[in-house]
Design an enzyme around this catalytic site. Structure first.
Site, PDB file in Angstrom:
ATOM      1  N   LEU A 125       1.127  -0.887  -0.368  1.00  0.00           N
ATOM      2  CA  LEU A 125      -0.049   0.314  -0.309  1.00  0.00           C
ATOM      3  C   LEU A 125       1.107   1.472  -0.133  1.00  0.00           C
ATOM      4  O   LEU A 125       0.856   2.588  -1.507  1.00  0.00           O
ATOM      5  CB  LEU A 125      -0.979   0.104   1.409  1.00  0.00           C
ATOM      6  CG  LEU A 125      -2.073   1.630   1.349  1.00  0.00           C
ATOM      7  CD1 LEU A 125      -2.508   1.767  -0.057  1.00  0.00           C
ATOM      8  CD2 LEU A 125      -2.818   1.064   2.601  1.00  0.00           C
ATOM      9  N   TRP A 165       7.932   4.487  21.033  1.00  0.00           N
ATOM     10  CA  TRP A 165       7.675   4.047  19.731  1.00  0.00           C
ATOM     11  C   TRP A 165       9.003   2.940  19.765  1.00  0.00           C
ATOM     12  O   TRP A 165       9.685   2.252  18.609  1.00  0.00           O
ATOM     13  CB  TRP A 165       8.784   5.072  18.873  1.00  0.00           C
ATOM     14  CG  TRP A 165       7.215   6.629  18.917  1.00  0.00           C
ATOM     15  CD1 TRP A 165       6.437   6.446  19.453  1.00  0.00           C
ATOM     16  CD2 TRP A 165       7.988   7.399  18.334  1.00  0.00           C
ATOM     17  NE1 TRP A 165       6.054   7.614  19.476  1.00  0.00           N
ATOM     18  CE2 TRP A 165       6.987   8.353  17.965  1.00  0.00           C
ATOM     19  CE3 TRP A 165       9.442   7.892  17.156  1.00  0.00           C
ATOM     20  CZ2 TRP A 165       6.529   9.707  17.676  1.00  0.00           C
ATOM     21  CZ3 TRP A 165       9.504   9.414  17.303  1.00  0.00           C
ATOM     22  CH2 TRP A 165       7.337  10.243  16.945  1.00  0.00           C
ATOM     23  N   GLY A 191      15.496  19.257  12.231  1.00  0.00           N
ATOM     24  CA  GLY A 191      16.971  18.289  12.997  1.00  0.00           C
ATOM     25  C   GLY A 191      16.959  17.938  11.364  1.00  0.00           C
ATOM     26  O   GLY A 191      18.103  17.604  11.239  1.00  0.00           O
ATOM     27  N   HIS A 214       3.957  18.247   6.527  1.00  0.00           N
ATOM     28  CA  HIS A 214       3.633  16.358   6.200  1.00  0.00           C
ATOM     29  C   HIS A 214       3.348  17.127   4.804  1.00  0.00           C
ATOM     30  O   HIS A 214       1.895  15.941   4.464  1.00  0.00           O
ATOM     31  CB  HIS A 214       3.247  16.189   7.285  1.00  0.00           C
ATOM     32  CG  HIS A 214       3.067  15.780   8.640  1.00  0.00           C
ATOM     33  ND1 HIS A 214       3.961  16.556   9.294  1.00  0.00           N
ATOM     34  CD2 HIS A 214       4.493  14.663   8.245  1.00  0.00           C
ATOM     35  CE1 HIS A 214       4.816  15.520  10.356  1.00  0.00           C
ATOM     36  NE2 HIS A 214       4.896  14.632  10.047  1.00  0.00           N
ATOM     37  N   CYS A 273       5.295  17.226  18.831  1.00  0.00           N
ATOM     38  CA  CYS A 273       3.907  17.265  17.625  1.00  0.00           C
ATOM     39  C   CYS A 273       3.265  16.819  17.785  1.00  0.00           C
ATOM     40  O   CYS A 273       2.543  15.625  18.681  1.00  0.00           O
ATOM     41  CB  CYS A 273       5.125  16.531  16.503  1.00  0.00           C
ATOM     42  SG  CYS A 273       5.227  15.471  16.205  1.00  0.00           S
ATOM     43  N   LYS A 309      -2.109  12.143  17.523  1.00  0.00           N
ATOM     44  CA  LYS A 309      -2.203  10.511  17.400  1.00  0.00           C
ATOM     45  C   LYS A 309      -4.022   9.764  18.133  1.00  0.00           C
ATOM     46  O   LYS A 309      -4.960  10.384  18.656  1.00  0.00           O
ATOM     47  CB  LYS A 309      -1.366  10.252  18.826  1.00  0.00           C
ATOM     48  CG  LYS A 309       0.276  11.117  18.691  1.00  0.00           C
ATOM     49  CD  LYS A 309       0.859   9.721  17.967  1.00  0.00           C
ATOM     50  CE  LYS A 309       2.156  10.656  17.335  1.00  0.00           C
ATOM     51  NZ  LYS A 309       3.243  10.391  18.084  1.00  0.00           N
TER      52      LYS A 309
END
Length: 784
Positions: free
Chosen positions: A19, A581, A452, A714, A663, A128
């Site tokens: 995908l 994560w 960064g 994004h 973020c 999230k």
């Protein structure tokens, strides 16, 4: 009767990320819409077949999405902001992707820096999904919101599966959860107030499913794991009584997950639904509640296999714990299921080649979790004599892991035991540090920087791949990376960025890069999970005690600093993000594992300072993500999460400036914790919310410096100078100019240089424009 097995949702990215690649080809104009749709159909068919083959009795449909299931639900009910040009009826695929990614419009010519180079439409906000690392698109609702069914995709998926010979249970996000996940636009109101307008669309979707032959539908209301207001409970009652009345022949499995339903238990059990799914991994104590309170005619779906982690289940122990409930409620009214959708775990351990056999024997990916369900269900067969051999492999795995010498390091345990409160405190308060840092760095008003990373081009990825395969030597690979780093540093100097970064070309991932250099971590080759859209990550596996054998970033930071007189930031991923994560070991409290990581990073921070790096950024984008869903549980988490960040940062002198980055989060409810982190500079995502998220910092009089993101990385669109100036001016309404840094809202790794260069040129121009304006205002004030 035999206990049935059920699945709540299956990963949609494909066994080999089909995908992801299909989406990116389509967005790049290299594949047609038909080719993308064909890929989706192929993946759905493969998923249904895989679940059937593994013995799953109840298979979901409508769990597939081309980008995000929350966005799908918003589109389903016509919650599409006017900016996207939708006028009714089915939603075009490009409109859908514009909501997810923004639309670039007509690009400016190469090298263009004029203020009008931006066009197109920004994307919806992204945040999230509860306390996971999956990102969803935030629906927007107006006070006068009207809902309509755009296209019944749940029906389409059900019929598609039926045509292939699969009898599925369609999945929908519940109406109350959908409203609670959204945000109000154009006025201060609670989206839950819109429930009566929304329900007719849901009724139509459900009625059409029933007419097509669906006998059960799974409706997900994970909001039941939250602290709910009375009006939320009334909305739930209204919704499910409406469904019961208006679609009487359709059975509903109400699914909750990510925690205990707690004080919402009475509400959930009183709803007129035929089944209830509960998460017994996150909240195993709910077994007793179900034994005592579940209505006798209610089908109970027991979420007993962890849908968010990859460790094998102790099936023998689980079988013993479930027996009282299955005996009390009856096997014919029990389903065994994962705790939540398997969206959050990799697809198949059989694809994995990077892990050694011992570690692999402790793990179960999505497909193996289905095997665990089937094996567990078989143990409940009536008349079957249960013996240890039924769960022999599970028992052996648990015992081997328990006794493995790879797990525990006494040096790490001793270091943790020796910690004191002083280890997590900077030498001086912020005001004193700030003066020393200002003198040392000599930065202008509205200093510019980036978060960064710079674009990881196909050439960078190819070089990394060749080096990994042994086709590019270490010497040649390092030389290539140094050239890329030098180009990035020189370009930043040229366009006038004040605080530079080295670009992170050597890094594959912000967690993996560090984990590969830490003891106690392991990494997969095929353990991909979806973060959002086409963005997939391979979370590392924390299986043992964590320590840092050698410096990890010092060489690259000092090389970049040697190229320029401007400050270059040292870049690290923070301990909480390194923890959250990852797939984390489940034999220690997470707070203990996080402290281990914090001590490893503390060593790195001290080495960077000793090497002459004056600014060190310790990113914590996941800190808000880990916040427990219930208010009563949050203080404990925030106390140890903040302590771990401070532990990683507090070993430096006052003149060394510590940055952090967070973020795509709501900050209002954790402002005290953010202030307690005591970072000298915090950068946050605020561009998609048009600086609304900055209000929390202004309301709480946040004392330290802050970098509110001025453009959305994004999205492929390049914002204009005026657009960024406007956002910075909004920031000055709640913060003083000398508090504000100017930066993008996140790292630039996933973007192209063609987008990055003009956006950063415009960003620098915006900062300079503001400096000039404030300097003029100051001169006028002095004259007055």
């Amino acid at each position: 009767m035999t206990i049935k097995t059920a699945n709540l949702g299956f990963p949609r990215i494909g066994r080999r990320r089909e995908l992801k690649f299909a989406l990116e080809r389509y967005w790049a104009g290299k594949a047609s819409r038909g080719e993308l749709l064909d890929t989706g159909a192929k993946l759905r068919a493969e998923n249904w077949a895989a679940q059937k083959t593994r013995g799953i009795d109840i298979i979901p449909s409508n769990d597939f999405s081309f980008y995000d299931h929350v966005l799908d639900a918003a589109v389903l009910v016509g919650a599409i902001p006017p900016a996207y040009g939708w006028t009714g009826g089915p939603v075009d695929l490009d409109t859908y992707f514009a909501m997810a990614r923004g639309s670039a419009g007509t690009p400016c010519a190469a090298g263009c820096t004029h203020s009008g180079s931006s066009s197109g439409t920004p994307a919806l906000e992204m945040t999230k999904w509860f306390d996971t690392n999956y990102h969803y698109m935030v629906p927007e609702f107006d006070r006068d919101q009207r809902f309509e069914l755009t296209h019944n995709r749940p029906l389409e998926a059900f019929q598609e599966a039926q045509a292939l010979g699969y009898r599925t249970r369609p999945v929908l996000i519940g109406p109350v959860t959908l409203l609670k996940l959204g945000k109000s636009k154009g006025g201060d109101f609670d989206p839950v107030d819109l429930i009566e307008r929304l329900l007719p669309v849901y009724v139509r979707v459900l009625a059409e499913l029933a007419d097509a032959g669906a006998d059960w539908v799974q409706i997900d209301e994970p909001c039941l794991a939250l602290d709910l207001a009375d009006k939320d409970r009334r909305a739930l009652d209204l919704a499910y009584r409406t469904f019961d009345t208006d679609v009487p022949g359709l059975k509903i499995m109400l699914a909750t997950y990510f925690g205990s339903i707690g004080d919402n238990t009475a509400t959930a059990l009183a709803l007129p639904v035929d089944g209830l799914h509960v998460d017994l991994v996150r909240a195993p104590q709910q077994i007793d509640t179900l034994i005592q309170s579940a209505p006798a005619d209610r089908v109970l779906s027991l979420g007993v296999i962890d849908g968010r982690n990859i460790w094998r289940t102790d099936l023998a122990g689980l079988f013993r714990r479930l027996q009282p409930l299955t005996s009390a409620h009856g096997r014919d009214r029990i389903e065994l299921a994962p705790s939540c959708s398997l969206l959050h775990v990799p697809i198949d351990l059989e694809l994995e080649r990077a892990l050694d056999p011992e570690l692999s024997s402790w793990l179960a990916f999505g497909t193996q979790k289905l095997d665990e369900l089937s094996l567990l269900a078989s143990a409940f067969e009536p008349g079957l004599a249960i013996s240890e051999h039924v769960f022999a492999a599970s028992i052996a795995s648990a015992q081997a892991r328990l006794t493995s010498l790879r797990i525990h390091d006494p040096l790490v345990a001793g270091r943790l035991k020796a910690l004191t409160d002083a280890d997590s405190k900077r030498q001086s308060p912020f005001a004193g540090r700030r003066a020393l840092q200002a003198k040392k760095l000599s930065l202008p008003l509205f200093p510019t920087t980036t978060i960064g990373s710079f674009p990881q081009t196909s050439e960078v990825r190819q070089a990394r791949s060749l080096h990994a395969k042994g086709e590019l030597s270490y010497v040649d690979y390092t030389a290539y990376l140094r050239r890329e780093t030098e180009v990035a540093v020189r370009w930043q100097e040229e366009v006038g960025i004040d605080v530079l970064v080295h670009g992170e070309f050597e890094r594959n991932d912000m967690v993996q890069y560090f984990g590969e250099q830490l003891s106690g971590y392991a990494f997969t080759q095929s353990g991909w999970v979806q973060s959002y859209g086409s963005r997939c990550v391979r979370p590392p596996v924390i299986f043992g005690d964590v320590s840092r054998p050698n410096p990890m970033t010092v060489e690259w930071a000092t090389f970049a600093q040697s190229l320029t007189d401007r400050p270059v930031k040292g870049m690290l991923t923070g301990p909480v993000t390194m923890l959250l994560w990852s797939f984390v070991r489940d034999d220690l409290p997470r707070s203990v594992v996080c402290r281990q990581i914090a001590l490893a990073l503390r060593d790195e921070v001290s080495d960077l300072e000793a090497a002459g790096i004056a600014i060190i950024q310790i990113d914590e984008p996941a800190l808000r993500e880990g916040l427990p869903l219930r208010n009563a549980d949050r203080k404990t988490y925030l106390d140890w999460a903040v302590e771990c960040f401070r532990l990683s940062a507090a070993g430096v002198g006052d003149a060394t400036q510590i940055h952090t980055h967070m973020c795509y989060s709501e900050f209002n409810d954790i402002m005290a914790a953010i202030a307690a982190m005591d970072a000298d500079v915090m950068s946050i995502e605020t561009s998609r919310s048009k600086m609304e998220l900055l209000g929390a910092f202004a309301d709480k009089a946040y004392p330290n410096e802050i970098g509110p993101g001025v453009y959305d990385i994004h999205s492929p669109r390049v914002p204009s100078v005026e657009e960024m100036v406007h956002l910075i001016e909004k920031a000055t309404e709640g913060l003083t100019p000398d508090q504000i840094w100017v930066n993008p809202d996140c790292g630039l790794k996933t973007r192209r240089w063609e987008e990055t260069r003009p956006a950063l040129v415009n960003m620098v121009a915006a900062a300079r424009s503001l400096r000039a304006a404030f300097a003029a205002d100051t001169r006028e004030a002095v004259k007055a």
